[in-house]
Design a protein around this motif. Structure first.
Motif, PDB file in Angstrom:
ATOM      1  N   LYS A   1      -2.432   2.162  -6.496  1.00  0.00           N
ATOM      2  CA  LYS A   1      -0.994   2.059  -6.295  1.00  0.00           C
ATOM      3  C   LYS A   1      -0.686   1.944  -4.799  1.00  0.00           C
ATOM      4  CE  LYS A   1       0.720   4.305 -10.386  1.00  0.00           C
ATOM      5  NZ  LYS A   1       1.630   5.329 -10.929  1.00  0.00           N
ATOM      6  N   THR A   2       0.341   1.165  -4.480  1.00  0.00           N
ATOM      7  CA  THR A   2       0.785   1.038  -3.102  1.00  0.00           C
ATOM      8  C   THR A   2       1.560   2.287  -2.728  1.00  0.00           C
ATOM      9  OG1 THR A   2       0.976  -1.343  -3.360  1.00  0.00           O
ATOM     10  CG2 THR A   2       2.169  -0.364  -1.538  1.00  0.00           C
ATOM     11  N   HIS A   3       1.299   2.825  -1.547  1.00  0.00           N
ATOM     12  CA  HIS A   3       2.035   3.983  -1.051  1.00  0.00           C
ATOM     13  C   HIS A   3       3.458   3.538  -0.738  1.00  0.00           C
ATOM     14  CE1 HIS A   3       3.206   7.251   1.635  1.00  0.00           C
ATOM     15  NE2 HIS A   3       2.156   7.936   1.188  1.00  0.00           N
ATOM     16  N   SER A   4       4.454   4.118  -1.415  1.00  0.00           N
ATOM     17  CA  SER A   4       5.822   3.609  -1.289  1.00  0.00           C
ATOM     18  C   SER A   4       6.386   3.808   0.121  1.00  0.00           C
ATOM     19  CB  SER A   4       6.736   4.261  -2.318  1.00  0.00           C
ATOM     20  OG  SER A   4       6.780   5.659  -2.136  1.00  0.00           O
ATOM     21  N   GLY A   5       5.991   4.898   0.791  1.00  0.00           N
ATOM     22  CA  GLY A   5       6.455   5.114   2.158  1.00  0.00           C
ATOM     23  C   GLY A   5       5.898   4.076   3.112  1.00  0.00           C
TER      24      GLY A   5
ATOM     25  N   PHE B   1       5.868  -0.781   6.816  1.00  0.00           N
ATOM     26  CA  PHE B   1       4.996  -1.819   7.346  1.00  0.00           C
ATOM     27  C   PHE B   1       5.266  -3.161   6.695  1.00  0.00           C
ATOM     28  CE2 PHE B   1       1.982   1.973   7.553  1.00  0.00           C
ATOM     29  CZ  PHE B   1       2.326   2.268   8.857  1.00  0.00           C
ATOM     30  N   ARG B   2       4.936  -4.230   7.444  1.00  0.00           N
ATOM     31  CA  ARG B   2       5.081  -5.586   6.946  1.00  0.00           C
ATOM     32  C   ARG B   2       3.813  -6.334   7.330  1.00  0.00           C
ATOM     33  NH1 ARG B   2       7.512 -10.100   9.049  1.00  0.00           N
ATOM     34  NH2 ARG B   2       8.023  -9.071  10.999  1.00  0.00           N
ATOM     35  N   VAL B   3       3.289  -7.117   6.408  1.00  0.00           N
ATOM     36  CA  VAL B   3       2.049  -7.844   6.661  1.00  0.00           C
ATOM     37  C   VAL B   3       2.385  -9.298   6.961  1.00  0.00           C
ATOM     38  CG1 VAL B   3      -0.216  -8.454   5.748  1.00  0.00           C
ATOM     39  CG2 VAL B   3       0.849  -6.308   5.074  1.00  0.00           C
TER      40      VAL B   3
ATOM     41  N   ALA C   1      -3.699   2.134   7.093  1.00  0.00           N
ATOM     42  CA  ALA C   1      -2.515   1.412   6.625  1.00  0.00           C
ATOM     43  C   ALA C   1      -2.895   0.412   5.542  1.00  0.00           C
ATOM     44  CB  ALA C   1      -1.842   0.705   7.793  1.00  0.00           C
ATOM     45  N   LYS C   2      -4.011  -0.282   5.723  1.00  0.00           N
ATOM     46  CA  LYS C   2      -4.451  -1.235   4.708  1.00  0.00           C
ATOM     47  C   LYS C   2      -4.753  -0.533   3.387  1.00  0.00           C
ATOM     48  CE  LYS C   2      -6.171  -5.121   7.336  1.00  0.00           C
ATOM     49  NZ  LYS C   2      -7.299  -6.003   7.620  1.00  0.00           N
TER      50      LYS C   2
END
Length: 64
Positions: A5-9, A14-16, A58-59
């Motif tokens: 799951k992606t960490h919602s915070g 962050f933006r890729v 972060a990744k």
């Protein structure tokens, strides 16, 4: 194996980019802006790359 799951915070902060760099907003533009000079406010209203040491964490949080 289940998907991560992606960490919602992290997804909100962050933006890729297309090339895979991770960008963040600079700090200091939320409150007490009357005391800060226009020059400072202009400087902090930009985005910047996250620190090299924070990229793996972060990744992982973003599921990249």
């Amino acid at each position: 194996m289940p998907k991560n799951k992606t960490h919602s915070g992290a997804s909100k902060r962050f933006r890729v980019t297309g090339s895979g760099k991770i960008l963040r907003e600079k700090t200091g533009k939320r409150h007490r802006l009357e005391k800060k000079s226009s020059r400072v406010i202009r400087r902090v209203s930009d985005t910047t790359e996250i620190a090299k040491a924070d990229v793996p964490r972060a990744k992982k949080m973003l599921g990249i």
